[in-house]
Design an enzyme around this catalytic site. Sequence first.
Site, PDB file in Angstrom:
ATOM      1  CG  HIS A 115      -6.993  -4.076 -11.225  1.00 44.45           C
ATOM      2  ND1 HIS A 115      -6.915  -4.378  -9.899  1.00 44.45           N
ATOM      3  CD2 HIS A 115      -5.714  -3.875 -11.633  1.00 44.45           C
ATOM      4  CE1 HIS A 115      -5.654  -4.379  -9.516  1.00 44.45           C
ATOM      5  NE2 HIS A 115      -4.897  -4.057 -10.555  1.00 44.45           N
ATOM      6  CG  HIS A 125      -6.297   0.119  -8.890  1.00 44.35           C
ATOM      7  ND1 HIS A 125      -6.357  -0.470 -10.132  1.00 44.35           N
ATOM      8  CD2 HIS A 125      -4.981   0.239  -8.604  1.00 44.35           C
ATOM      9  CE1 HIS A 125      -5.138  -0.668 -10.576  1.00 44.35           C
ATOM     10  NE2 HIS A 125      -4.280  -0.259  -9.666  1.00 44.35           N
ATOM     11  CB  CYS A 142      12.874  -3.975 -10.276  1.00 49.68           C
ATOM     12  SG  CYS A 142      11.306  -4.596 -10.940  1.00 49.68           S
ATOM     13  CB  CYS A 168       9.805  -2.091  -8.058  1.00 45.71           C
ATOM     14  SG  CYS A 168       9.557  -3.815  -7.777  1.00 45.71           S
ATOM     15  CB  CYS A 183      11.837  -8.049  -9.269  1.00 43.35           C
ATOM     16  SG  CYS A 183      10.386  -7.310  -8.484  1.00 43.35           S
ATOM     17  CG  HIS A 229       7.370  -6.314 -11.275  1.00 48.15           C
ATOM     18  ND1 HIS A 229       7.705  -5.647 -10.118  1.00 48.15           N
ATOM     19  CD2 HIS A 229       6.230  -5.746 -11.726  1.00 48.15           C
ATOM     20  CE1 HIS A 229       6.815  -4.694  -9.898  1.00 48.15           C
ATOM     21  NE2 HIS A 229       5.905  -4.743 -10.846  1.00 48.15           N
ATOM     22  CE  LYS A 266      -0.536  -6.786  -6.844  1.00 51.76           C
ATOM     23  NZ  LYS A 266       0.558  -5.837  -7.015  1.00 51.76           N
ATOM     24  CE  LYS A 314      -0.898  -0.587 -12.530  1.00 57.41           C
ATOM     25  NZ  LYS A 314      -1.403   0.626 -11.970  1.00 57.41           N
TER      26      LYS A 314
HETATM   27  O1  ME8 Z   1       1.999   1.643  -6.489  1.00 57.92           O
HETATM   28  N1  ME8 Z   1      -5.050  -6.413  -4.685  1.00 57.92           N
HETATM   29  O2  ME8 Z   1       0.397   2.576  -7.861  1.00 57.92           O
HETATM   30  P1  ME8 Z   1      -0.373   1.277  -8.396  1.00 57.92           P
HETATM   31  C1  ME8 Z   1      -5.268  -5.414  -3.810  1.00 57.92           C
HETATM   32  N2  ME8 Z   1       1.569   4.901  -7.729  1.00 57.92           N
HETATM   33  N3  ME8 Z   1      -4.922  -4.130  -4.055  1.00 57.92           N
HETATM   34  C2  ME8 Z   1      -4.330  -3.842  -5.219  1.00 57.92           C
HETATM   35  C3  ME8 Z   1      -4.055  -4.857  -6.169  1.00 57.92           C
HETATM   36  C4  ME8 Z   1      -4.464  -6.198  -5.863  1.00 57.92           C
HETATM   37  N4  ME8 Z   1      -4.302  -7.220  -6.692  1.00 57.92           N
HETATM   38  N5  ME8 Z   1      -3.473  -4.281  -7.223  1.00 57.92           N
HETATM   39  C5  ME8 Z   1      -3.367  -2.944  -6.945  1.00 57.92           C
HETATM   40  C6  ME8 Z   1       1.491   2.603  -7.041  1.00 57.92           C
HETATM   41  N6  ME8 Z   1      -3.897  -2.679  -5.741  1.00 57.92           N
HETATM   42  C7  ME8 Z   1       1.986   3.994  -6.741  1.00 57.92           C
HETATM   43  C8  ME8 Z   1       1.515   4.393  -5.362  1.00 57.92           C
HETATM   44  S1  ME8 Z   1       1.254   6.130  -3.360  1.00 57.92           S
HETATM   45  C9  ME8 Z   1       2.007   7.509  -2.853  1.00 57.92           C
HETATM   46  C10 ME8 Z   1       1.949   5.748  -4.913  1.00 57.92           C
HETATM   47  C11 ME8 Z   1      -4.032  -1.354  -5.111  1.00 57.92           C
HETATM   48  O3  ME8 Z   1      -1.263   1.773  -9.474  1.00 57.92           O
HETATM   49  C12 ME8 Z   1      -3.377  -1.311  -3.737  1.00 57.92           C
HETATM   50  O4  ME8 Z   1      -3.871  -0.199  -3.047  1.00 57.92           O
HETATM   51  O5  ME8 Z   1       0.569   0.179  -8.685  1.00 57.92           O
HETATM   52  C13 ME8 Z   1      -1.927  -1.077  -4.114  1.00 57.92           C
HETATM   53  O6  ME8 Z   1      -1.145  -0.626  -3.032  1.00 57.92           O
HETATM   54  C14 ME8 Z   1      -2.091  -0.044  -5.184  1.00 57.92           C
HETATM   55  O7  ME8 Z   1      -3.290  -0.439  -5.891  1.00 57.92           O
HETATM   56  C15 ME8 Z   1      -0.926   0.052  -6.141  1.00 57.92           C
HETATM   57  O8  ME8 Z   1      -1.311   0.915  -7.171  1.00 57.92           O
END
Ligand code: ME8
Length: 647
Positions: free
Chosen positions: A17, A20, A125, A128, A142, A145, A294, A297
């Site tokens: 989304h 990301h 959690c 997380c 949490c 979440h 926020k 997904k």
């Molecule tokens: O945490 N606003 O993956 P993830 C801004 N796999 N950025 C956002 C966002 C939002 N509403 N939602 C997601 C993970 N992001 C782990 C990370 S790293 C070694 C492992 C972006 O799929 C932002 O960069 O939950 C956030 O830190 C990341 O997606 C979390 O992605």
Amino acid sequence: MSLYLTTPIFYVNAPPHIGHAYSTIVADAVSRFKRLNGEKVFFQTGTDEHGDKIVQAAADADVSVREYVDNISRMFRDTWPPLAIEPDRFIRTTDSDHIATVQRILQQVYDQGDIYFAEYTGLYCKGCEQFLTEKELVNGLCPDHQKPPVAVSEQNYFFRMSKYQQWLIDHITSHPECITPERYRNEVLAFLREPLEDLCISRPTSRLTWGIPLPFDDRFVTYVWFDALINYLTGIGYPDAPHFSEYWGAAEHIIAKDILKPHAIYWPTMLRAMGLAPFHRLHVHGYWNMGETKMSKSLGNVVRPLELTEQFGADTVRYFLLREMSFGLDAGFSLEALIARRNSDLANDLGNLVSRSLTMVKNFVGGKVPAPGPLAPLDQELADAALAMLGEYRQRMTGFAFRQALEAVWEVIGRANRYIVATAPWELAKDPARATRLATVLHTLLETLRLVTLTLHPIMPATAAKMSAALGLTAVPDLNRDGRWGLLAPGTAITLGEALFPRLDAKGAAQAAAPKGQPNKTPAAKAPAAAPAPAPPIAEEGLITFDHFQQTELRVAEIIAAQKVPKADRLLQLTVKAPEERTIVAGIAEFYQPEQLIGKKVIIVANLKPAKLKGILSQGMVLAAKAGDRLVLSTVDGDIPPGSKVA
Ligand code: ME8
């Protein structure tokens, strides 16, 4: 100078989304900016594919885990090229070199005694994928979440993170630039005031098999962070690749605040245990919200980057995201805001400046860069402002202040538009004795456009490429070589392409792009006001009553954009503010050049029934006075805001 820039690797439990996309656009824009500055960059993004969240998502989708991760990982990879995002590596935690690197590191840290086996009971959690401490809970839930964690007790392997706590505090304190913006560094230091617990890094295969087996105990797989974070080393060929040390010494990670703790605490302590230096910098941004919540997904309130890109184009999406969010703070996403920025910043400000300037070069000086005479104070002012803007732009981009960098560029775009009004090149063009002055003005405009173009390469690559082509610039852009005044060679052919950013009809665009089921909140899309009551009968032959007069709503309108209507010699399409934006088609093309009209305040009939002229919906009429073959627009005698009633 080198730079190694990374985004988080995203979980493949749902398609990408805008959140990301934001982190990845930031990484791409910074990569392009650094390259523009002559630096060497390695930019990595990718997907995080192990863990029980993903097993769960595959089960929900009723496909094998392998098929599931391949599918969603491909969706992430396929999202980036249409957004003009060009990573050097797209890493997957299921890649064989990554699995080998994780196992190698685990064995090393285990052999040196920093990984041990123990029984542990904690509050876990699932969202997380972390154990949480009591202190981190808000009302027993949490905070991210909004679910209560469950007590989990099992034997596992632990990383001796606590051993490195004091070292980490000292490191962050002595390298204040290592976590930015500052508020996040403070948050981490506050967290480190409490004793750090050791980190659970395994899951028994009885509970989870979808992970990397521990090399020293095959009854367990690695648990997510000891797997995921190591992607940053795998990507640049740890430990043997020739450029590994060069890039690792210049590693900068971009994340959102949700994964601050793993990046600012787990990761540097893991690196320390491996005998590696910590990353150079961690850049932390806020959340894109939908309304007050926020975008995530798990909540399903997401906007898909590919759909937005298809409708608005990569450059509009990139510009909007970088311009709208202050890096570090949260921002609200709305289609209305995106369309408003597209229409005002891109179509009106930038698009108009480009088309007005290039049209004048074509019409007044034969479509070639003219040789300038000496700069008058007005020209010098614009030149100075453009050069000062470049300095500020560099500084802001280096500091991840994308919003402020773009504000500085748009300030100059605004100035240049006002410069056109002040210098009135169409007047100069009428007088052959003022040809040098005309040449100087147009050259000043073209130079300003060239410097603006330079700043846009990292932000809007396709637009910058089109602008470069229009200005006859063929060399690969270089901020250091090109960031000076007066480099456009007289005689260079200027080409006038299509409009860079055609204006969007706010209502139609928002409706077409609105996610299904989401109410459309475009202000301009409100239902039309109730039809006025029918006019009372005319009282006397040839005269109207005051009531009749009041039926006609006259308002002051400011013209903010103007263009010729194709295949209609007499018509101009105007965009006016009155105070809302509307389109008016006016039969004034024989009397006014489009570029002459910008900024003029005119009087319009605001409640005229909309009518289509050459396929364009005209929402009102501009009043003008006609005498013989002359026509002049009605204007107001003083400064008054657009939308003011005329009575
Ligand atoms: O945490 N606003 O993956 P993830 C801004 N796999 N950025 C956002 C966002 C939002 N509403 N939602 C997601 C993970 N992001 C782990 C990370 S790293 C070694 C492992 C972006 O799929 C932002 O960069 O939950 C956030 O830190 C990341 O997606 C979390 O992605």
